[in-house]
Scaffold this motif. Sequence first.
Motif, PDB file in Angstrom:
ATOM      1  N   THR A  59       0.761  -1.339  -0.061  1.00 43.03           N
ATOM      2  CA  THR A  59       0.081   0.008  -0.133  1.00 43.03           C
ATOM      3  C   THR A  59       0.828   1.280  -0.049  1.00 43.03           C
ATOM      4  N   VAL A  60       2.111   1.232   0.699  1.00 45.08           N
ATOM      5  CA  VAL A  60       2.756   2.444   0.762  1.00 45.08           C
ATOM      6  C   VAL A  60       3.493   2.724  -0.561  1.00 45.08           C
ATOM      7  N   GLN A  61       3.975   1.573  -1.361  1.00 43.30           N
ATOM      8  CA  GLN A  61       4.316   1.730  -2.597  1.00 43.30           C
ATOM      9  C   GLN A  61       3.432   2.296  -3.662  1.00 43.30           C
ATOM     10  N   ALA A  62       2.050   1.751  -3.440  1.00 48.84           N
ATOM     11  CA  ALA A  62       1.109   1.926  -4.554  1.00 48.84           C
ATOM     12  C   ALA A  62       0.651   3.504  -4.133  1.00 48.84           C
ATOM     13  N   LEU A  63       0.600   3.815  -3.101  1.00 48.69           N
ATOM     14  CA  LEU A  63       0.247   5.202  -2.763  1.00 48.69           C
ATOM     15  C   LEU A  63       1.421   6.299  -3.241  1.00 48.69           C
ATOM     16  N   LYS A  64       2.683   6.043  -3.017  1.00 45.77           N
ATOM     17  CA  LYS A  64       3.568   6.835  -3.477  1.00 45.77           C
ATOM     18  C   LYS A  64       3.675   6.745  -4.926  1.00 45.77           C
ATOM     19  N   ARG A  65       3.429   5.575  -5.765  1.00 44.31           N
ATOM     20  CA  ARG A  65       3.612   5.814  -6.983  1.00 44.31           C
ATOM     21  C   ARG A  65       2.469   6.553  -7.625  1.00 44.31           C
ATOM     22  N   ALA A  66       1.143   6.426  -7.191  1.00 48.93           N
ATOM     23  CA  ALA A  66      -0.156   7.025  -7.443  1.00 48.93           C
ATOM     24  C   ALA A  66      -0.139   8.611  -7.115  1.00 48.93           C
ATOM     25  N   SER A  67       0.852   8.931  -6.248  1.00 48.47           N
ATOM     26  CA  SER A  67       0.597  10.422  -5.898  1.00 48.47           C
ATOM     27  C   SER A  67       1.431  11.337  -6.952  1.00 48.47           C
ATOM     28  N   PHE A 106      -6.067   4.767  -2.939  1.00 49.82           N
ATOM     29  CA  PHE A 106      -6.827   4.862  -1.729  1.00 49.82           C
ATOM     30  C   PHE A 106      -8.123   3.622  -1.824  1.00 49.82           C
ATOM     31  N   THR A 107      -8.616   3.647  -2.740  1.00 48.14           N
ATOM     32  CA  THR A 107      -9.757   2.759  -2.672  1.00 48.14           C
ATOM     33  C   THR A 107      -9.407   1.122  -2.966  1.00 48.14           C
ATOM     34  N   ALA A 108      -8.647   1.091  -4.068  1.00 45.48           N
ATOM     35  CA  ALA A 108      -7.907  -0.389  -4.253  1.00 45.48           C
ATOM     36  C   ALA A 108      -7.114  -0.858  -3.150  1.00 45.48           C
ATOM     37  N   ASN A 109      -6.328  -0.219  -2.357  1.00 41.70           N
ATOM     38  CA  ASN A 109      -5.188  -0.462  -1.494  1.00 41.70           C
ATOM     39  C   ASN A 109      -5.568  -0.232  -0.122  1.00 41.70           C
ATOM     40  N   PHE A 110      -5.594   1.245   0.295  1.00 42.04           N
ATOM     41  CA  PHE A 110      -5.470   1.596   1.827  1.00 42.04           C
ATOM     42  C   PHE A 110      -6.942   1.283   2.381  1.00 42.04           C
ATOM     43  N   ARG A 111      -8.119   1.246   1.779  1.00 38.28           N
ATOM     44  CA  ARG A 111      -9.234   1.405   2.274  1.00 38.28           C
ATOM     45  C   ARG A 111      -9.615  -0.201   2.919  1.00 38.28           C
ATOM     46  N   ARG A 112      -8.975  -1.161   2.224  1.00 36.91           N
ATOM     47  CA  ARG A 112      -8.977  -2.363   2.438  1.00 36.91           C
ATOM     48  C   ARG A 112      -8.412  -3.101   3.566  1.00 36.91           C
ATOM     49  N   LEU A 113      -7.329  -2.073   4.441  1.00 36.30           N
ATOM     50  CA  LEU A 113      -6.244  -2.516   5.003  1.00 36.30           C
ATOM     51  C   LEU A 113      -7.328  -2.840   6.679  1.00 36.30           C
ATOM     52  N   LEU A 114      -6.668  -3.410   7.301  1.00 43.15           N
ATOM     53  CA  LEU A 114      -6.974  -3.509   8.697  1.00 43.15           C
ATOM     54  C   LEU A 114      -6.738  -2.225   9.650  1.00 43.15           C
ATOM     55  N   LYS A 115      -7.125  -2.079  10.587  1.00 41.91           N
ATOM     56  CA  LYS A 115      -6.731  -0.816  11.428  1.00 41.91           C
ATOM     57  C   LYS A 115      -5.236  -0.545  11.561  1.00 41.91           C
ATOM     58  N   SER A 116      -4.709  -1.826  12.038  1.00 45.54           N
ATOM     59  CA  SER A 116      -3.379  -1.723  12.676  1.00 45.54           C
ATOM     60  C   SER A 116      -2.471  -1.381  11.243  1.00 45.54           C
ATOM     61  N   ASP A 117      -2.757  -2.113  10.158  1.00 45.90           N
ATOM     62  CA  ASP A 117      -1.938  -1.897   8.984  1.00 45.90           C
ATOM     63  C   ASP A 117      -2.334  -0.383   8.595  1.00 45.90           C
ATOM     64  N   LEU A 144       1.587  13.202   1.748  1.00 44.18           N
ATOM     65  CA  LEU A 144       0.848  11.825   1.540  1.00 44.18           C
ATOM     66  C   LEU A 144       0.246  11.405   2.838  1.00 44.18           C
ATOM     67  N   ALA A 145       1.271  11.391   4.038  1.00 43.43           N
ATOM     68  CA  ALA A 145       0.776  10.911   5.265  1.00 43.43           C
ATOM     69  C   ALA A 145      -0.387  11.786   5.681  1.00 43.43           C
ATOM     70  N   LEU A 146      -0.529  12.962   5.566  1.00 38.50           N
ATOM     71  CA  LEU A 146      -1.877  13.722   5.919  1.00 38.50           C
ATOM     72  C   LEU A 146      -2.826  13.321   5.227  1.00 38.50           C
ATOM     73  N   GLN A 147      -2.877  12.829   3.878  1.00 38.98           N
ATOM     74  CA  GLN A 147      -3.965  12.464   3.260  1.00 38.98           C
ATOM     75  C   GLN A 147      -4.287  11.164   3.683  1.00 38.98           C
ATOM     76  N   VAL A 148      -3.451  10.519   4.078  1.00 41.88           N
ATOM     77  CA  VAL A 148      -3.776   8.994   4.787  1.00 41.88           C
ATOM     78  C   VAL A 148      -4.588   9.223   5.970  1.00 41.88           C
ATOM     79  N   PHE A 149      -3.958  10.332   6.986  1.00 47.39           N
ATOM     80  CA  PHE A 149      -4.595  10.494   8.021  1.00 47.39           C
ATOM     81  C   PHE A 149      -5.976  11.152   7.946  1.00 47.39           C
ATOM     82  N   GLU A 150      -6.271  11.913   6.948  1.00 46.42           N
ATOM     83  CA  GLU A 150      -7.677  12.323   6.739  1.00 46.42           C
ATOM     84  C   GLU A 150      -8.764  11.147   6.196  1.00 46.42           C
TER      85      GLU A 150
END
Length: 245
Positions: free
Chosen positions: A60-68, A79-90, A106-112
């Motif tokens: 997910t980190v790799q996918a978000l960095k590429r997409a950004s 975000f839809t294909a990778n991040f939102r499918r993760l567990l809370k801890s991930d 990018l971290a701020l976008q993830v936080f939001e």
Amino acid sequence: MMKCLTVVNQIGVGVVEAKQAKCVERRATTMMAMVSMRDRSKNRKPLQKGRSLSIEAIQTVQALKRASKNSHSSLQQAFTANFRRLLKSDMIAVLRELLRQNQCLLALQVFEDMKKEEWYSPKLSLYAEIVAALGSNGMLEQVHELIVELKAETTVTPDLQGFNALMESLMSLNLTGLAVECYYLMKSISCDPDKLSFKILIDGLTSNGEMELSEVIQKDAREYYGPFWDLSEEEEAEMSYGSTW
């Protein structure tokens, strides 16, 4: 015959020397590669001891960095294909890894995006980590916005250690006003400050030359802990023993 042996010996020595030279060359190449790798990562903070990322979090980190690096729509797809499918801890692990890599925007976008999850509630220690990362990257305006958002939250829990960590992060950036705002937020939700809370605030205000505000906080400290609030437990014990006579 002796000449032949001499020639053979010379050839043997030449082969050995050539092999040794190649070995030295390979070692030098390896060392240069290692130095180059260290240079590329010298500004990256190490993973915290005991922390590891799952395969899904790494991907997910790799996918978000590429997409950004592409379009906004590409990032949303990630975000839809990778991040939102993760567990809370991930999800939290992804956020922390992006902060570690100084991918703060990018971290701020993830936080939001995390805030939209049903399980989300403000975790002050995580706010402290975000503040520290933003500050180290000179993003002080974003730090201010983050604290404004925190004050607007309605589900902040009385987490003393979290508040102390957050105030310490803010004071380390000389954002004394925001640290004091967090102090009053802390009191407003019935989270009583401890001696460390007062030490963080008073030391920061004093070193920044804000003596009037420091005195206000010192007055509060005396109301909570008496005139010797700033002493360690050992010093308090010594003073108590010395005054018994």
